[in-house]
Design a protein around this motif. Structure first.
Motif, PDB file in Angstrom:
ATOM      1  N   GLY A  46     -40.764   3.307 -40.533  1.00 41.42           N
ATOM      2  CA  GLY A  46     -40.139   2.870 -39.286  1.00 41.42           C
ATOM      3  C   GLY A  46     -40.590   1.510 -38.798  1.00 41.42           C
ATOM      4  O   GLY A  46     -40.261   1.109 -37.678  1.00 41.42           O
ATOM      5  N   LYS A  47     -41.307   0.777 -39.624  1.00 44.82           N
ATOM      6  CA  LYS A  47     -41.846  -0.521 -39.196  1.00 44.82           C
ATOM      7  C   LYS A  47     -40.732  -1.523 -38.910  1.00 44.82           C
ATOM      8  O   LYS A  47     -40.716  -2.161 -37.840  1.00 44.82           O
ATOM      9  CB  LYS A  47     -42.790  -1.074 -40.287  1.00 44.82           C
ATOM     10  CG  LYS A  47     -43.893  -0.123 -40.689  1.00 44.82           C
ATOM     11  CD  LYS A  47     -44.826  -0.723 -41.720  1.00 44.82           C
ATOM     12  CE  LYS A  47     -44.156  -1.152 -43.015  1.00 44.82           C
ATOM     13  NZ  LYS A  47     -43.531  -0.004 -43.749  1.00 44.82           N
ATOM     14  N   THR A  48     -39.808  -1.682 -39.845  1.00 49.24           N
ATOM     15  CA  THR A  48     -38.713  -2.640 -39.652  1.00 49.24           C
ATOM     16  C   THR A  48     -37.827  -2.219 -38.486  1.00 49.24           C
ATOM     17  O   THR A  48     -37.393  -3.064 -37.688  1.00 49.24           O
ATOM     18  CB  THR A  48     -37.889  -2.757 -40.946  1.00 49.24           C
ATOM     19  OG1 THR A  48     -38.670  -3.435 -41.934  1.00 49.24           O
ATOM     20  CG2 THR A  48     -36.597  -3.556 -40.713  1.00 49.24           C
ATOM     21  N   THR A  49     -37.570  -0.927 -38.341  1.00 49.90           N
ATOM     22  CA  THR A  49     -36.757  -0.448 -37.222  1.00 49.90           C
ATOM     23  C   THR A  49     -37.429  -0.768 -35.894  1.00 49.90           C
ATOM     24  O   THR A  49     -36.757  -1.127 -34.916  1.00 49.90           O
ATOM     25  CB  THR A  49     -36.504   1.061 -37.354  1.00 49.90           C
ATOM     26  OG1 THR A  49     -35.844   1.319 -38.599  1.00 49.90           O
ATOM     27  CG2 THR A  49     -35.639   1.580 -36.219  1.00 49.90           C
ATOM     28  N   THR A  50     -38.747  -0.669 -35.845  1.00 50.28           N
ATOM     29  CA  THR A  50     -39.469  -1.014 -34.614  1.00 50.28           C
ATOM     30  C   THR A  50     -39.222  -2.474 -34.249  1.00 50.28           C
ATOM     31  O   THR A  50     -38.914  -2.797 -33.093  1.00 50.28           O
ATOM     32  CB  THR A  50     -40.979  -0.768 -34.785  1.00 50.28           C
ATOM     33  OG1 THR A  50     -41.201   0.618 -35.066  1.00 50.28           O
ATOM     34  CG2 THR A  50     -41.739  -1.149 -33.526  1.00 50.28           C
ATOM     35  N   LEU A  51     -39.349  -3.365 -35.233  1.00 47.12           N
ATOM     36  CA  LEU A  51     -39.137  -4.789 -34.948  1.00 47.12           C
ATOM     37  C   LEU A  51     -37.688  -5.061 -34.564  1.00 47.12           C
ATOM     38  O   LEU A  51     -37.420  -5.882 -33.677  1.00 47.12           O
ATOM     39  CB  LEU A  51     -39.529  -5.641 -36.147  1.00 47.12           C
ATOM     40  CG  LEU A  51     -40.996  -5.605 -36.580  1.00 47.12           C
ATOM     41  CD1 LEU A  51     -41.287  -6.754 -37.561  1.00 47.12           C
ATOM     42  CD2 LEU A  51     -41.945  -5.673 -35.401  1.00 47.12           C
ATOM     43  N   ARG A  52     -36.757  -4.379 -35.198  1.00 50.80           N
ATOM     44  CA  ARG A  52     -35.343  -4.564 -34.849  1.00 50.80           C
ATOM     45  C   ARG A  52     -35.050  -4.071 -33.444  1.00 50.80           C
ATOM     46  O   ARG A  52     -34.220  -4.644 -32.735  1.00 50.80           O
ATOM     47  CB  ARG A  52     -34.459  -3.847 -35.870  1.00 50.80           C
ATOM     48  CG  ARG A  52     -34.424  -4.524 -37.232  1.00 50.80           C
ATOM     49  CD  ARG A  52     -33.618  -3.729 -38.236  1.00 50.80           C
ATOM     50  NE  ARG A  52     -33.480  -4.442 -39.507  1.00 50.80           N
ATOM     51  CZ  ARG A  52     -32.982  -3.919 -40.613  1.00 50.80           C
ATOM     52  NH1 ARG A  52     -32.563  -2.650 -40.608  1.00 50.80           N
ATOM     53  NH2 ARG A  52     -32.897  -4.626 -41.714  1.00 50.80           N
ATOM     54  N   ALA A  53     -35.717  -3.004 -33.033  1.00 49.79           N
ATOM     55  CA  ALA A  53     -35.544  -2.519 -31.661  1.00 49.79           C
ATOM     56  C   ALA A  53     -36.115  -3.519 -30.666  1.00 49.79           C
ATOM     57  O   ALA A  53     -35.526  -3.773 -29.607  1.00 49.79           O
ATOM     58  CB  ALA A  53     -36.221  -1.158 -31.500  1.00 49.79           C
ATOM     59  N   VAL A  54     -37.257  -4.110 -31.006  1.00 50.90           N
ATOM     60  CA  VAL A  54     -37.867  -5.112 -30.130  1.00 50.90           C
ATOM     61  C   VAL A  54     -36.936  -6.303 -29.933  1.00 50.90           C
ATOM     62  O   VAL A  54     -36.818  -6.835 -28.821  1.00 50.90           O
ATOM     63  CB  VAL A  54     -39.224  -5.567 -30.703  1.00 50.90           C
ATOM     64  CG1 VAL A  54     -39.734  -6.817 -29.994  1.00 50.90           C
ATOM     65  CG2 VAL A  54     -40.253  -4.446 -30.588  1.00 50.90           C
TER      66      VAL A  54
END
Length: 242
Positions: A46-54
Motif C-alpha cells: 500500500g505504499k504507492t497508494t498512500t502517496l497517491r492519496a496524499v
C-alpha cells in the motif's frame, strides 16, 4: 535556494483503494517539518497508494490528510500542488515528446510563486543534476532511465515544494545513478524540505531516514527511527535478507 521550508504532513486513519478493492485500512504517518521519513514494505503493501492519496490522485475512503495544518483529504491534485506538495511518481511519467527543459518548466506551472522564480529554481535543479543542463534541449523520451529519474525529481522541485513525496526513485537504476538521485534528495532535505520516501532499497532508505514506517497489508505495523529499524531483527530478515 528557492524551495519552501518544510511543512508537516499528517496522515491519520487513512483508508483508500481502487473501486471496490480496498488497499489501505488504517494508515497513520507523520512527517514533521523538515523531517526525512521513509516508508517500507513488500510489493502490494500500500505504499504507492498512500502517496497517491496524499497527492489527490486516489480519493481516500476514510481518515484524513493534513498538509501544513490544512485538510487536503478531498482536495484536487492541482490544489494540493498549490499548497506545497511535490510528487515524484513511480515510473516517472514524463512527456517523452517534450524536451527536458519543457518537462521541468511544467513543474512550476501550477503555482504562481513557483512560476515567479522558475528561472532561479531551474538553476538549482541544474546544480543538483548538471547532466540535465547538458540535455536541456533533448527529448525526454530519448534519455536513459537514470536521466529520466533526474527529470522527474527536478520537475517536482520546480514547484518549490515544502513537502516532497518520492515513489521508488531507484527503480531500474544503476548503483551509481541511484547514489546520484539519493544524493540530490539528501541535499534537498538539508535545505529544510520535508521528505516522505517510498523505496525498494530498504538499507539505503533507512540509513537516510530520521524515522520510518513499515507497511503490511495496508496498515502500519512498525515505526521507529531509521537506525532502530535497520537494526530490528524482523526488518532485517524480511527486507534485508540478513
Amino acid at each position: 535556494m528557492t524551495i519552501q521550508q518544510g511543512q508537516e504532513l499528517l496522515i491519520e486513519n487513512l483508508a483508500a483503494g481502487y473501486g471496490k478493492i480496498g488497499v489501505l485500512w488504517d494508515v497513520n504517518v507523520r512527517v514533521g517539518p523538515g523531517e526525512f521519513v521513509a516508508m517500507i514494505g513488500a510489493n502490494g503493501a500500500g505504499k504507492t497508494t498512500t502517496l497517491r492519496a496524499v497527492s489527490g490522485v486516489v480519493r481516500p475512503t476514510g481518515g484524513s490528510i493534513r498538509l501544513g495544518g490544512q485538510n487536503i483529504t478531498r482536495a484536487t491534485p492541482s490544489q494540493i500542488v498549490g499548497l506545497g506538495l511535490g510528487h515524484v511518481p513511480e515510473g516517472r511519467e514524463l512527456f517523452g515528446l517534450m524536451t527536458v527543459r519543457e518537462n521541468l518548466e511544467l513543474g512550476a506551472a501550477m503555482r504562481p510563486e513557483a512560476r515567479a522564480k522558475a528561472a532561479q529554481t531551474l538553476e538549482y535543479v541544474y546544480s543538483l543534476f548538471p547532466r540535465l543542463a547538458e540535455r536541456a534541449g533533448q527529448l525526454a523520451g530519448t534519455l536513459s532511465g537514470g536521466e529520466q529519474q533526474m527529470v522527474a525529481v527536478g520537475r517536482a522541485l520546480m514547484g518549490c515544494p515544502s513537502v516532497l513525496v518520492v515513489d521508488e526513485p531507484s527503480l531500474g537504476l544503476s548503483p551509481l545513478m541511484t547514489q546520484t538521485v539519493f544524493g540530490a534528495l539528501k541535499a534537498v532535505h538539508a535545505e529544510g524540505v520535508s521528505v516522505l520516501l517510498v523505496e525498494q532499497n530498504v538499507g539505503l532508505s533507512l540509513k537516510l531516514a530520521q524515522r520510518a514506517y513499515v507497511l503490511e497489508n495496508g496498515e502500519v505495523v512498525k515505526e521507529g527511527t531509521g537506525t532502530a529499524l535497520l537494526a530490528d531483527p524482523g526488518v532485517r530478515e524480511a527486507y534485508l535478507a540478513l
